[in-house]
Scaffold this motif. Structure first.
Motif, PDB file in Angstrom:
ATOM      1  N   SER A 241       0.815  -1.223   0.000  1.00  0.00           N
ATOM      2  CA  SER A 241       0.000   0.000   0.000  1.00  0.00           C
ATOM      3  C   SER A 241       0.843   1.265   0.000  1.00  0.00           C
ATOM      4  O   SER A 241       0.324   2.356  -0.291  1.00  0.00           O
ATOM      5  CB  SER A 241      -0.930   0.014   1.216  1.00  0.00           C
ATOM      6  N   ALA A 242       2.145   1.171   0.319  1.00  0.00           N
ATOM      7  CA  ALA A 242       3.010   2.350   0.347  1.00  0.00           C
ATOM      8  C   ALA A 242       3.676   2.614  -0.996  1.00  0.00           C
ATOM      9  O   ALA A 242       4.534   3.483  -1.104  1.00  0.00           O
ATOM     10  CB  ALA A 242       4.082   2.176   1.423  1.00  0.00           C
ATOM     11  N   GLN A 243       3.258   1.886  -2.042  1.00  0.00           N
ATOM     12  CA  GLN A 243       3.829   2.062  -3.372  1.00  0.00           C
ATOM     13  C   GLN A 243       2.728   2.492  -4.339  1.00  0.00           C
ATOM     14  O   GLN A 243       1.991   1.655  -4.889  1.00  0.00           O
ATOM     15  CB  GLN A 243       4.475   0.769  -3.858  1.00  0.00           C
TER      16      GLN A 243
ATOM     17  N   ARG B  38      -8.589  -3.066  -4.567  1.00  0.00           N
ATOM     18  CA  ARG B  38      -7.939  -3.829  -3.496  1.00  0.00           C
ATOM     19  C   ARG B  38      -7.473  -2.891  -2.379  1.00  0.00           C
ATOM     20  O   ARG B  38      -7.615  -3.210  -1.192  1.00  0.00           O
ATOM     21  CB  ARG B  38      -6.740  -4.591  -4.063  1.00  0.00           C
ATOM     22  N   LEU B  39      -6.949  -1.709  -2.794  1.00  0.00           N
ATOM     23  CA  LEU B  39      -6.505  -0.753  -1.789  1.00  0.00           C
ATOM     24  C   LEU B  39      -7.669  -0.290  -0.923  1.00  0.00           C
ATOM     25  O   LEU B  39      -7.548  -0.177   0.297  1.00  0.00           O
ATOM     26  CB  LEU B  39      -5.833   0.439  -2.464  1.00  0.00           C
TER      27      LEU B  39
ATOM     28  N   LYS C 296      -8.850  -2.294   7.192  1.00  0.00           N
ATOM     29  CA  LYS C 296      -8.281  -3.356   8.027  1.00  0.00           C
ATOM     30  C   LYS C 296      -6.826  -3.030   8.418  1.00  0.00           C
ATOM     31  O   LYS C 296      -6.408  -3.254   9.544  1.00  0.00           O
ATOM     32  CB  LYS C 296      -8.323  -4.691   7.288  1.00  0.00           C
ATOM     33  N   LEU C 297      -6.067  -2.486   7.454  1.00  0.00           N
ATOM     34  CA  LEU C 297      -4.669  -2.167   7.721  1.00  0.00           C
ATOM     35  C   LEU C 297      -4.529  -1.077   8.793  1.00  0.00           C
ATOM     36  O   LEU C 297      -3.737  -1.213   9.734  1.00  0.00           O
ATOM     37  CB  LEU C 297      -3.982  -1.724   6.426  1.00  0.00           C
ATOM     38  N   LEU C 298      -5.323  -0.016   8.652  1.00  0.00           N
ATOM     39  CA  LEU C 298      -5.253   1.066   9.621  1.00  0.00           C
ATOM     40  C   LEU C 298      -5.640   0.580  11.020  1.00  0.00           C
ATOM     41  O   LEU C 298      -5.030   0.958  12.023  1.00  0.00           O
ATOM     42  CB  LEU C 298      -6.140   2.228   9.199  1.00  0.00           C
ATOM     43  N   SER C 299      -6.669  -0.263  11.061  1.00  0.00           N
ATOM     44  CA  SER C 299      -7.093  -0.802  12.358  1.00  0.00           C
ATOM     45  C   SER C 299      -5.987  -1.639  12.989  1.00  0.00           C
ATOM     46  O   SER C 299      -5.708  -1.525  14.194  1.00  0.00           O
ATOM     47  CB  SER C 299      -8.354  -1.649  12.173  1.00  0.00           C
ATOM     48  N   ARG C 300      -5.322  -2.472  12.177  1.00  0.00           N
ATOM     49  CA  ARG C 300      -4.251  -3.318  12.685  1.00  0.00           C
ATOM     50  C   ARG C 300      -3.066  -2.465  13.156  1.00  0.00           C
ATOM     51  O   ARG C 300      -2.458  -2.736  14.187  1.00  0.00           O
ATOM     52  CB  ARG C 300      -3.819  -4.288  11.580  1.00  0.00           C
TER      53      ARG C 300
END
Length: 771
Positions: free
Chosen positions: A561-563, A573-574, A580-584
């Motif tokens: 996600s950082a690319q 997909r992003l 979910k990523l931010l929550s994790r």
């Protein structure tokens, strides 16, 4: 800490040339010293009164002639190595090779003891020869390196280093003990004359080059330094005197770091006598077990045993009787000294009822050592006067104990020794009578010491009982302090384990191919804070999961996600991944209590990267403004060797970060902020070392109570239970700034006993014992 490199300039060039020339010519210096030694041995041989004396001098002279070329060839390299090691000792503040420690004496054999006296005698001869020119040379050497005040450590041509190199070379020649003594007696004196000539030559050359000597810094009452002209006519030259000399410790007054010692005229105690006392040779009990080397020598290298034995009724030979007479004379001398101390020594003195001259000498020596030790402790400036008085009151009981139980000296765990050690070392926590907790510290001491002064002392039992009472009383008072210390240690141990595990995870993560494709800030986050998250989850997990918290899974998601070049290809997909990523990420950072400001800064950057995927028109502009990805060769710069301490752990242990408040603006301001108690800063601190530490612009005494298993975390605890912890890097910086200073590098009792050994060493030099 490494000494800063001297500034470049004409003075440093002169200094460099002179030092290199002196090193290159040191072989010729030794050659001349050897020739002087050879002539001295020849004269001794010619004037010998006995064949044995003549043969001994001839053997030493001939052996010296055989090896002189090799010695001169090896000497420059040995001197260069001694200089390098000397610089290391300046930084590590290790003990001098020319001193003797009390607790080592019992382990030394006769040859080692004689060698110690021999080294000290050689050093004394050199000191007397070079005292005056060395003072001026130290000042010029410091000035040549851009120093405004004299530091003997800036002179790499110290006499002590020449002597160390000489002893190294002599040892390589493997001479017998007798030959080595014959060599060193004359060679040290000859080298002193040669060094004096060398120093005068160097002084003249530096003066001709226009170098002006630096001044010696003397600290005044207010804390400021005043620079005075170097003086070398009195005492030892700076850079080559006793370790307790004021100039060595950075103060114009005698320091409290080393306990004061009794003058050499106050006792005739020598190193050999002291060793005999510690090994039990001066008692009527069973003889101590003989070292293997000495037993082998007696059994296999001694004259044949079939020599006729004296008649059984001839108990004492004439030499033995003469030795006994000498020992009784020493007993009389020591008892007179002890008697002159007043009524304190009377009970113990009358307790002596020896069965032999040997036992009488052992008892007198025991009392003499106790008297000297207590003198040193009672005059130790680090102790407040009530503690000094209590030590004096213990003297009658300890004198009796010395006669009844000499193990007091050789057994570090002896109750009487531990009692002295506990009462003196713990008192270092207090710098004034008004200090918080001092009264509650003193009351148990008074209650315990009082009865001991009137108790019949026949063994260690009264001291063991008193020690138990004292520790119980203090344990009650210090329970809260101990609990706080244990909590701090537990927090730091957990932080240390997490940091070690995080470091391994970071090494593995740096090998990921995509780590080079993401911005440096994101890579730094993954290799730093996020490895702390994963390590914390692993340490806390009880389920045995390979990826507790699924934090390792988040690494792959974050890398992708950082690319923006990749996320634009699959925006859907992003969109599904981001919540979910931010929550994790939030959950993981919360688990280690990561600072809110740093968390907010990271998420702002991540959101900017994510937004680039949804704004195709700003692709080039975003790419040009995006941080430059790190190169693999520089990946190690993304991490720090410093352990990371969570805020909760920092609060629990009193963790100190880099000072951000007022910094001294000048050396005078810095000195004014230092405490009055001087010390020699050292990184070789052990648990139990007392220091003064500047905390919130106030000086406080605190004790090193824990060191991390990898030596990069330190915990200090003061008398009230308050803790301060820090990293190794910060500790180095505080010592360099003078805001952390060592009060006591060893226990007060050990220092006092070492001072007794030094007194015995000086007496050995004066009496010729062991030389």
């Amino acid at each position: 800490m490494k000494r800063a490199s001297p500034p470049a300039g004409p003075d440093i060039e002169v200094y460099t040339v002179l030092v290199r020339t002196a090193l290159a010519q040191s072989g010729h210096l030794l050659e001349r010293a050897i020739e002087s030694t050879r002539r001295a041995l020849q004269a001794r041989e010619d004037q010998a009164r006995t064949p044995g004396e003549s043969h001994s001098a001839m053997h030493a002279r001939q052996h010296l002639a055989r090896v002189s070329f090799v010695m001169c060839e090896r000497f420059p390299n040995a001197l260069e190595q001694a200089i390098a090691k000397g610089a290391d000792r300046q930084q590590a503040a290790t003990r001098s090779l020319f001193s003797v420690q009390f607790d080592e004496l019992e382990l030394m054999d006769e040859s080692q003891l004689s060698e110690s006296v021999e080294r000290a005698r050689a050093r004394q001869l050199l000191t007397e020869a070079v005292a005056t020119p060395l003072t001026e040379l130290n000042a010029l050497m410091s000035a040549a390196q851009g120093q405004s005040s004299v530091d003997p450590g800036h002179n790499p041509l110290q006499p002590e280093l020449f002597l160390q190199a000489l002893q190294t070379i002599v040892g390589q020649m493997q001479p017998s003990d007798t030959v080595r003594r014959d060599w060193m007696t004359h060679m040290a004196e000859a080298m002193g004359a040669e060094l004096r000539a060398l120093y005068l030559q160097l002084i003249a050359q530096m003066q001709e080059s226009g170098i002006k000597p630096a001044g010696y810094a003397v600290r005044q009452q207010g804390g400021n330094y005043v620079y005075i002209k170097p003086i070398g006519e009195e005492g030892h030259a700076p850079g080559f005197g006793p370790e307790t000399a004021p100039w060595r410790m950075g103060s114009a007054q005698p320091t409290a770091e080393a306990a004061p010692t009794a003058g050499p005229d106050s006792t005739r105690l020598t190193l050999h006598q002291l060793r005999r006392l510690l090994t039990g040779e001066l008692t009527d009990g069973p003889a101590p077990e003989m070292p293997f080397s000495e037993r082998f020598s007696r059994e296999f290298e001694s004259p044949p045993s079939n020599v006729a034995a004296p008649p059984p009724d001839f108990d004492i030979t004439v030499p033995a009787a003469f030795e006994a007479l000498q020992e009784m004379q020493q007993v009389d001398h020591m008892m007179k000294r002890l008697g002159s101390r007043g009524p304190l020594s009377t009970p113990a003195a009358t307790a002596i009822a020896p069965r032999s001259a040997k036992t009488a000498l052992g008892q007198a020596l025991s009392m003499e050592v106790v008297a000297l030790m207590l003198d040193n402790i009672a005059r130790d400036g680090r102790l407040l006067w009530p503690v000094q008085q209590l030590v004096k009151q213990l003297e009658p009981a300890l004198l009796k104990l010395a006669v009844a139980d000499p193990r007091f000296f050789s057994d570090k765990d002896h109750p009487a020794r531990r009692l002295l050690q506990e009462m003196t070392d713990r008192s270092l926590a207090f710098d004034s009578l008004e200090a918080q907790g001092f009264e509650s510290f003193m009351q148990p001491l008074i209650d315990v010491v009082g009865p001991l002064t009137h108790s019949p002392i026949e063994d260690q039992e009264p001291f063991a009982h008193a020690l138990g009472q004292l520790l119980d009383a203090w344990a009650t008072r210090e329970k809260k302090r101990e609990n706080e210390r244990l909590r701090a240690i537990e927090a730091l141990r957990h932080a240390e384990q997490r940091n070690l595990l995080a470091a391994r995870m970071s090494q593995e993560m740096r090998l990921l191919p995509q780590i080079d494709a993401i911005p440096a800030e994101i890579a730094r986050f993954l290799l730093g804070p996020w490895t702390q998250v994963m390590a914390q989850a692993r340490l806390s997990d009880q389920s045995g999961s390979n990826d507790p918290g699924r934090y390792r899974e988040a690494v792959d998601a974050l890398l992708w996600s950082a690319q923006p070049k990749l996320t634009r290809i699959n925006v859907g997909r992003l969109g599904r991944l981001v919540p979910k990523l931010l929550s994790r990420l939030h959950a993981g950072l919360a688990a280690i209590d990561y600072p809110a400001a740093e968390t907010h800064k990271f998420f702002e950057l991540l959101m900017q990267l994510h937004q680039q995927a949804f704004v195709p028109g700003r692709m080039e502009e975003a790419a040009s403004n995006a941080p430059t990805p790190p190169k693999r060769s520089n990946a190690s710069t993304l991490e720090t060797d410093e352990p990371w301490i969570a805020p909760s752990e920092a609060a629990e242990s009193g963790f100190m970060g880099e000072p951000s408040g007022h910094q001294p603006t000048s050396p005078e301001d810095d000195e004014a902020r230092r405490p009055a108690t001087p010390s020699a800063p050292t990184l070789a601190m052990d648990v139990g070392t007392w220091v003064t530490l500047l905390v919130n612009d106030k000086w406080e005494r605190t004790q090193l109570s824990w060191i991390g298993s990898h030596g990069n975390l330190f915990l200090f605890t003061n008398a009230y239970g308050h803790t301060q912890s820090m990293t190794r890097r910060l500790l180095d910086k505080l010592i360099a700034r003078g805001t952390l200073r060592v009060i006591s590098g060893q226990t007060v009792v050990a220092g006092a006993l070492d001072a007794v050994a030094q007194t015995a060493l000086r007496n050995s030099l004066e009496t010729g014992d062991g030389i």
